[in-house]
Structure formats: C-alpha cells, structure tokens
Write an enzyme that holds these catalytic residues in place. Structure first.
Site, PDB file in Angstrom:
ATOM      1  N   GLY A  30       0.847  -1.189   0.000  1.00 31.20           N
ATOM      2  CA  GLY A  30       0.000   0.000   0.000  1.00 31.20           C
ATOM      3  C   GLY A  30       0.875   1.229   0.000  1.00 31.20           C
ATOM      4  CB  THR A  31       1.384   3.850  -2.162  1.00 30.44           C
ATOM      5  OG1 THR A  31       0.088   3.859  -2.791  1.00 30.44           O
ATOM      6  CG2 THR A  31       2.220   2.809  -2.877  1.00 30.44           C
ATOM      7  CB  THR A  32       0.099   8.118  -0.947  1.00 28.32           C
ATOM      8  OG1 THR A  32       1.140   7.852  -1.898  1.00 28.32           O
ATOM      9  CG2 THR A  32       0.311   9.477  -0.342  1.00 28.32           C
TER      10      THR A  32
END
EC number: 3.4.25.1
Length: 258
Positions: A30-32
């Site tokens: 998962g990122t931002t």
C-alpha cells in the site's frame, strides 16, 4: 498481544517464519496516506492502489481503518501484514476498554501501536515493512492529533498535517501550500484529496481518482462525535470537483481549496 506472545508467539505477524529467499520478497504494498488537522478534529485519507514491483496488484484496496470510536489507522507498506496488524490493534483497544471500563488515552493508543510496529522489525529487515499513520480526536485536549512512525516503531507527533508512503513527498508539498489553521471540515477533506491527486500525478504507485471504475480515495473524519467515513458519493463529489478545477487550471492553483 501479550497472550499470544506467551502462548503462541508464532501467530504474531512479526514472528512468522519465512522460507529462505534470494533478495527482497515481492508482496502487494500500500502506498500514500495523508492526514490533516482542522479546528474540529482530524481528517485521515488514503488512495486505493496496491502495487507489487512495477505491477498494479489491486486498484481498490482499503488502507484506512477505524481503530476505535475516536481514532483511525492508515496503512502503508506490506498490505497483508499491515491489515493483520490493524485487526490486532483494534482487538487490543477493544479488550482494554472491556477490562478497564474506560478507553485508552490517545497517547496510550499511539504508544501501543508503536510497540506492535517494533515487533515487526524482523519482517521489515526482509523487505516486509509496515509504516502506518495514526490519527484521532483527543477527548482530553479537545483537538485532533496525528502520529507518524518509522519501521523501528519510533513515534513522532506531527503538527497540522502528515503523509507516509511512496507518494508522501509530493502529498506533503501540496499540503504545505494549501494548509491553513482555520480550515473547515469541508476544506480539510478537499485538501487531502487534492494532496492525493498531486501525489498520484508524480508517483506511479499512488492511484488517483478513477472516474471510469468509480474508485475514489477513502476519506475519514474524526471529531468529538467520533469516527465517520465519507460515503462513496461524498468522496466522489470531492474528487470530481478537484478534477474539474484541474481541467480549468492544470497548474493546480491554491484557489482549488476555496
């Protein structure tokens, strides 16, 4: 967590035995995640994309979860371990409330999450790091607060706004220009969507609003009334307004928040 540590420590996320591998393990990440405070509380939001190397592993993953009535966690890092850690964290807070008859303070919740992240250090050294963002409404102080972490469990309180994940540099830059201390709740929710849009514009691992598939950022608001997740219609309306303003002014004016 203490019970598992004593009786079945291998069930804790950070104690799983991994087979020998060459190099970094490829797993969905998962990122931002972004957060911003406003006079009535705090907003926590995340994009919907999970990546595995240069491949989009999932387009509509959920990265923001309620921890309890007055707090939430946004996950960045190895998705599977992060979701498992959040579920255990939710159970920890529920167990404390049932045993003690009162909720843990927001500071106590942040410290407990720090301990859980630290227990995952072995996995982080193998490329399976979890770096969440924790936010909540402090009922004792009457305001929203944000806490960020590193892979060792180090905890820092962030003032006004924060971001984590691969697109955090670009999101933080957007929030730095758009933030004001007198933001309304509506302006704060618009700000975080704008920040996620800017992050997606420069970071390939961050997913922007996907109008065709009706995939929009998850936006949550935590106030003295508790945790609330914006409906799909509400988040889509904010995302569409940001897109429309960008079509009018591709340079991303500050007026987009007004």
């Amino acid at each position: 967590m203490d019970f598992l540590s004593e009786h079945q420590p291998e069930m804790l996320p950070g104690n799983r035995q991994l087979p020998p591998t060459q190099g970094v393990i490829e797993a969905p990440h998962g990122t931002t995640i972004v957060a911003v405070t406003f006079p009535g509380g705090v907003v926590l939001a995340g994009d919907r994309r999970a990546t595995m190397g240069n491949v989009i592993a999932q387009r509509d993953i959920e990265k923001v979860f309620p921890a309890d009535e007055y707090s939430a966690v946004g996950i960045a890092g190895t998705a599977g371990l992060a979701v498992e850690m959040v579920k255990l964290f939710q159970l920890e807070l529920e167990h404390f409330e049932k045993v003690e008859g009162a909720q843990l303070s927001l500071e106590g919740k942040a410290n407990r999450l720090s301990t859980m992240i630290r227990s995952n250090l072995g996995m982080a050294m193998q490329g399976l790091a979890v770096v969440p963002l924790f936010a909540g409404y402090d009922v004792d102080r009457g305001r929203g607060r944000i806490f960020s972490y590193d892979v060792t469990g180090g905890r820092s309180e962030e003032h006004h706004f924060a971001a984590t994940g691969s697109g955090s540099v670009f999101a933080r830059g957007a929030m730095k220009k758009l933030f004001r201390e007198d933001l309304s709740e509506d302006q704060a929710t618009t700000l975080v969507v704008q920040a996620l849009y800017d992050a997606a514009d420069d970071d390939s691992a961050t997913g922007g609003p996907d109008v065709a598939r009706r995939i929009f950022p998850i936006v949550t608001v935590i106030t003295e009334d508790g945790f609330r997740r914006l409906t799909e219609d509400e988040s889509s309306q904010i995302a569409r307004s940001v897109l429309e303003r960008r079509l009018e002014r591709p340079d991303g004016p500050r007026a987009a928040l007004l």
